[in-house]
Design a protein around this motif. Structure first.
Motif, PDB file in Angstrom:
ATOM      1  N   ALA A 180       0.847  -1.206   0.000  1.00  0.00           N
ATOM      2  CA  ALA A 180       0.000   0.000   0.000  1.00  0.00           C
ATOM      3  C   ALA A 180       0.880   1.254   0.000  1.00  0.00           C
ATOM      4  N   ALA A 181       1.976   1.216   0.749  1.00  0.00           N
ATOM      5  CA  ALA A 181       2.876   2.378   0.797  1.00  0.00           C
ATOM      6  C   ALA A 181       3.507   2.603  -0.578  1.00  0.00           C
ATOM      7  N   LEU A 182       3.890   1.515  -1.250  1.00  0.00           N
ATOM      8  CA  LEU A 182       4.482   1.654  -2.586  1.00  0.00           C
ATOM      9  C   LEU A 182       3.477   2.279  -3.547  1.00  0.00           C
ATOM     10  N   ASP A 183       2.220   1.844  -3.446  1.00  0.00           N
ATOM     11  CA  ASP A 183       1.191   2.407  -4.330  1.00  0.00           C
ATOM     12  C   ASP A 183       1.126   3.923  -4.162  1.00  0.00           C
ATOM     13  N   VAL A 184       1.187   4.369  -2.920  1.00  0.00           N
ATOM     14  CA  VAL A 184       1.142   5.813  -2.670  1.00  0.00           C
ATOM     15  C   VAL A 184       2.420   6.485  -3.191  1.00  0.00           C
ATOM     16  N   LEU A 185       3.568   5.903  -2.865  1.00  0.00           N
ATOM     17  CA  LEU A 185       4.849   6.549  -3.180  1.00  0.00           C
ATOM     18  C   LEU A 185       5.092   6.650  -4.679  1.00  0.00           C
ATOM     19  N   LEU A 186       4.529   5.696  -5.444  1.00  0.00           N
ATOM     20  CA  LEU A 186       4.719   5.704  -6.886  1.00  0.00           C
ATOM     21  C   LEU A 186       3.586   6.427  -7.616  1.00  0.00           C
ATOM     22  N   SER A 187       2.586   6.854  -6.847  1.00  0.00           N
ATOM     23  CA  SER A 187       1.419   7.469  -7.477  1.00  0.00           C
ATOM     24  C   SER A 187       1.748   8.862  -8.009  1.00  0.00           C
ATOM     25  N   GLU A 188       1.179   9.151  -9.185  1.00  0.00           N
ATOM     26  CA  GLU A 188       1.397  10.462  -9.804  1.00  0.00           C
ATOM     27  C   GLU A 188       0.915  11.604  -8.920  1.00  0.00           C
ATOM     28  N   ASP A 189      -0.190  11.370  -8.241  1.00  0.00           N
ATOM     29  CA  ASP A 189      -0.707  12.414  -7.360  1.00  0.00           C
ATOM     30  C   ASP A 189      -0.035  12.386  -5.990  1.00  0.00           C
ATOM     31  N   GLY A 190       0.852  11.401  -5.806  1.00  0.00           N
ATOM     32  CA  GLY A 190       1.622  11.337  -4.570  1.00  0.00           C
ATOM     33  C   GLY A 190       3.037  11.814  -4.866  1.00  0.00           C
ATOM     34  N   PRO A 191       4.039  11.244  -4.199  1.00  0.00           N
ATOM     35  CA  PRO A 191       5.412  11.702  -4.437  1.00  0.00           C
ATOM     36  C   PRO A 191       5.951  11.313  -5.816  1.00  0.00           C
ATOM     37  N   ASN A 192       5.283  10.347  -6.475  1.00  0.00           N
ATOM     38  CA  ASN A 192       5.598  10.045  -7.865  1.00  0.00           C
ATOM     39  C   ASN A 192       7.030   9.554  -8.078  1.00  0.00           C
ATOM     40  N   PHE A 193       7.482   8.655  -7.218  1.00  0.00           N
ATOM     41  CA  PHE A 193       8.806   8.056  -7.415  1.00  0.00           C
ATOM     42  C   PHE A 193       8.764   7.106  -8.605  1.00  0.00           C
ATOM     43  N   SER A 194       9.906   6.989  -9.272  1.00  0.00           N
ATOM     44  CA  SER A 194      10.009   6.043 -10.373  1.00  0.00           C
ATOM     45  C   SER A 194      10.278   4.645  -9.808  1.00  0.00           C
ATOM     46  N   ASN A 195       9.653   3.621 -10.394  1.00  0.00           N
ATOM     47  CA  ASN A 195       9.867   2.255  -9.884  1.00  0.00           C
ATOM     48  C   ASN A 195      11.347   1.847  -9.967  1.00  0.00           C
ATOM     49  N   ARG A 196      12.090   2.459 -10.879  1.00  0.00           N
ATOM     50  CA  ARG A 196      13.512   2.139 -11.012  1.00  0.00           C
ATOM     51  C   ARG A 196      14.346   2.724  -9.879  1.00  0.00           C
ATOM     52  N   HIS A 197      13.732   3.613  -9.107  1.00  0.00           N
ATOM     53  CA  HIS A 197      14.469   4.280  -8.035  1.00  0.00           C
ATOM     54  C   HIS A 197      14.031   3.830  -6.652  1.00  0.00           C
ATOM     55  N   VAL A 198      13.303   2.721  -6.627  1.00  0.00           N
ATOM     56  CA  VAL A 198      12.824   2.199  -5.336  1.00  0.00           C
ATOM     57  C   VAL A 198      13.249   0.739  -5.217  1.00  0.00           C
ATOM     58  N   THR A 199      13.907   0.398  -4.115  1.00  0.00           N
ATOM     59  CA  THR A 199      14.382  -0.969  -3.893  1.00  0.00           C
ATOM     60  C   THR A 199      13.871  -1.482  -2.555  1.00  0.00           C
ATOM     61  N   VAL A 200      13.309  -2.683  -2.591  1.00  0.00           N
ATOM     62  CA  VAL A 200      12.857  -3.323  -1.355  1.00  0.00           C
ATOM     63  C   VAL A 200      13.789  -4.492  -1.061  1.00  0.00           C
ATOM     64  N   SER A 201      14.288  -4.541   0.166  1.00  0.00           N
ATOM     65  CA  SER A 201      15.229  -5.593   0.555  1.00  0.00           C
ATOM     66  C   SER A 201      14.554  -6.617   1.448  1.00  0.00           C
ATOM     67  N   THR A 202      14.781  -7.886   1.137  1.00  0.00           N
ATOM     68  CA  THR A 202      14.226  -8.947   1.992  1.00  0.00           C
ATOM     69  C   THR A 202      15.323  -9.888   2.461  1.00  0.00           C
ATOM     70  N   SER A 203      15.099 -10.438   3.639  1.00  0.00           N
ATOM     71  CA  SER A 203      16.024 -11.446   4.170  1.00  0.00           C
ATOM     72  C   SER A 203      15.750 -12.800   3.527  1.00  0.00           C
ATOM     73  N   GLY A 204      14.688 -12.870   2.713  1.00  0.00           N
ATOM     74  CA  GLY A 204      14.417 -14.118   1.995  1.00  0.00           C
ATOM     75  C   GLY A 204      13.152 -14.828   2.451  1.00  0.00           C
ATOM     76  N   ILE A 205      12.043 -14.094   2.470  1.00  0.00           N
ATOM     77  CA  ILE A 205      10.746 -14.689   2.817  1.00  0.00           C
ATOM     78  C   ILE A 205      10.218 -15.294   1.518  1.00  0.00           C
ATOM     79  N   VAL A 206      10.657 -16.513   1.246  1.00  0.00           N
ATOM     80  CA  VAL A 206      10.463 -17.121  -0.073  1.00  0.00           C
ATOM     81  C   VAL A 206       9.018 -17.071  -0.576  1.00  0.00           C
ATOM     82  N   PRO A 207       8.022 -17.453   0.232  1.00  0.00           N
ATOM     83  CA  PRO A 207       6.660 -17.503  -0.321  1.00  0.00           C
ATOM     84  C   PRO A 207       6.133 -16.138  -0.778  1.00  0.00           C
TER      85      PRO A 207
END
Ligand code: SAH
Ligand code: SF4
Length: 372
Positions: A180-207
């Motif tokens: 939900a936060a990504l939807d807002v952050l990438l939204s044109e009417d929101g901060p409008n970040f580019s998907n290429r400039h956002v990285t999510v890091s995981t410890s490896g929650i495979v499912p």
């Protein structure tokens, strides 16, 4: 504010449309409110000066508006700034700003604490306090953009250019709110970040990895940190549940966007996982996966029993990877003088937190830091 009310700041753009329709308001109000919240970083309804007072009142009666309070700001000699925020219910979380030429990155937290319990990570020693709401995740970005403008760092509307979800917490353990936060952050009417400039890091929650790749288009980073199951299970208990074979299979299967690579993070722990044999095994593990390896020399946390690698070892490790045709970069240590470096973030529940008191003899709140 009634805690059971929905949080206005957590609503997606579509949900905002729904809310405005339900209140019988003109559709354009949804965009107006959304912009106030996420482009201008409004902290209160009263700031939304072009909304009719009656609408502001109804919003205030039906929803809560969470906002992070600034508990502390620490600036590093290298330009890094670390903020500790207090949530409405008193949890302390952190965000770290890292300016570089041509890019201004914020490392955001997704949980207060973390349940994964990696033995080298300060956040991991806290356990999980709770998931952050989508609103609390995006508000870190709003608060920082506003503050950076005040500090003369960067230009309106938003000084930040890049986001990394590498602060406190395991993003895929808080999947719905991160999404939900990504939807807002990438939204044109929101901060409008580019998907290429956002990285999510995981410890490896495979499912959750595959679903994440299907439902979002941001970049993925995976914390590998070891090259055998034995070593990884000792560092990251979740490896017993999803061992290396399964994790790397999930990476191979990852629905990757064209031209993208997975970033593998590898914390170099002196004498633990930094041998040449490890480098060779690492190159074999990632073989065939479009990948980039980020080597992170360990930031020491007193009391956890790990040490930073020898700089010559870091170089040799990187050389081995490069010789095996693996793209490998060493991540510069940032903000270590303010405990803002990776894995030093560990704000605790405040002065009354029993965990904090137990350990009060060894460190102050900010003398230790978070994962980031
Ligand atoms: N929970 C997620 C994202 C936050 S941790 C994850 O683990 O991927 C971000 C990164 O910091 C991880 O790669 C983690 O391995 C690394 N890290 C944790 N503690 C560290 C420390 N003390 N020094 C260097 N890196 C650390
Ligand atoms: Fe949690 Fe990441 Fe720290 Fe592990 S490294 S305890 S997953 S924040």
């Amino acid at each position: 504010m009634e805690p059971s009310l929905p949080d206005l700041r957590s609503l997606s753009r579509g949900e905002m449309d729904g809310l405005v329709a339900r209140l019988g308001e003109k559709p354009y109000r949804a965009r107006q409110i959304f912009r106030w919240l996420h482009q201008k970083g409004a902290a209160t309804l009263d700031e939304m000066s072009d909304l009719p007072a009656a609408l502001r009142e109804r919003l205030g009666a039906e929803l809560r508006l969470d906002v992070l309070a600034r508990a502390e700001e620490r600036r590093s000699v290298d330009g890094t700034i670390k903020w500790t925020w207090r949530t409405q219910d008193g949890k302390l979380i952190e965000s770290v700003y890292m300016p570089e030429p041509g890019r201004k990155t914020l490392c955001v937290s997704t949980q207060a604490g973390c349940a994964v319990g990696c033995t080298f990570c300060m956040t991991g020693t806290m356990g999980l306090s709770r998931n952050l709401t989508a609103g609390e995740i995006v508000d870190q970005v709003s608060r920082v953009n506003r503050r950076l403008l005040e500090l003369g760092e960067g230009a309106p509307p938003r000084p930040l250019t890049n986001l990394v979800f590498m602060g406190m917490g395991e993003p895929l353990h808080n999947y719905a709110n991160v999404k939900a936060a990504l939807d807002v952050l990438l939204s044109e009417d929101g901060p409008n970040f580019s998907n290429r400039h956002v990285t999510v890091s995981t410890s490896g929650i495979v499912p959750e990895m595959r679903r994440f790749g299907e439902e979002t288009d941001v970049k993925l980073a995976v914390s590998l940190n070891a090259t055998t199951d034995e070593a990884r299970s000792a560092l990251m208990p979740l490896n017993r549940r999803w061992p290396l074979g399964e994790l790397l299979a999930a990476c191979r299967d990852f629905p990757m966007k064209r031209g993208r690579r997975i970033t593998f993070e590898y914390v170099l722990l002196g004498g633990v996982n930094d041998s040449d044999e490890d480098a060779v095994r690492l190159s074999r593990l990632v073989k065939g996966i479009p990948a980039k390896v980020n080597l992170i020399p360990y930031n020491e946390n007193p009391g956890l029993g790990f040490r930073a690698p020898d700089p010559a070892r870091v170089q040799a490790f990187q050389d081995r990877l490069v010789a095996a045709s693996v793209t490998a970069v060493v991540r510069r240590n940032r903000g270590s003088d303010i405990a803002a470096a990776c894995g030093q973030l560990a704000a605790e529940g405040g002065p009354g937190d029993p965990r904090r008191r137990e350990r009060a003899g060894t460190a102050t709140l900010t003398g230790r830091g978070s994962a980031g």
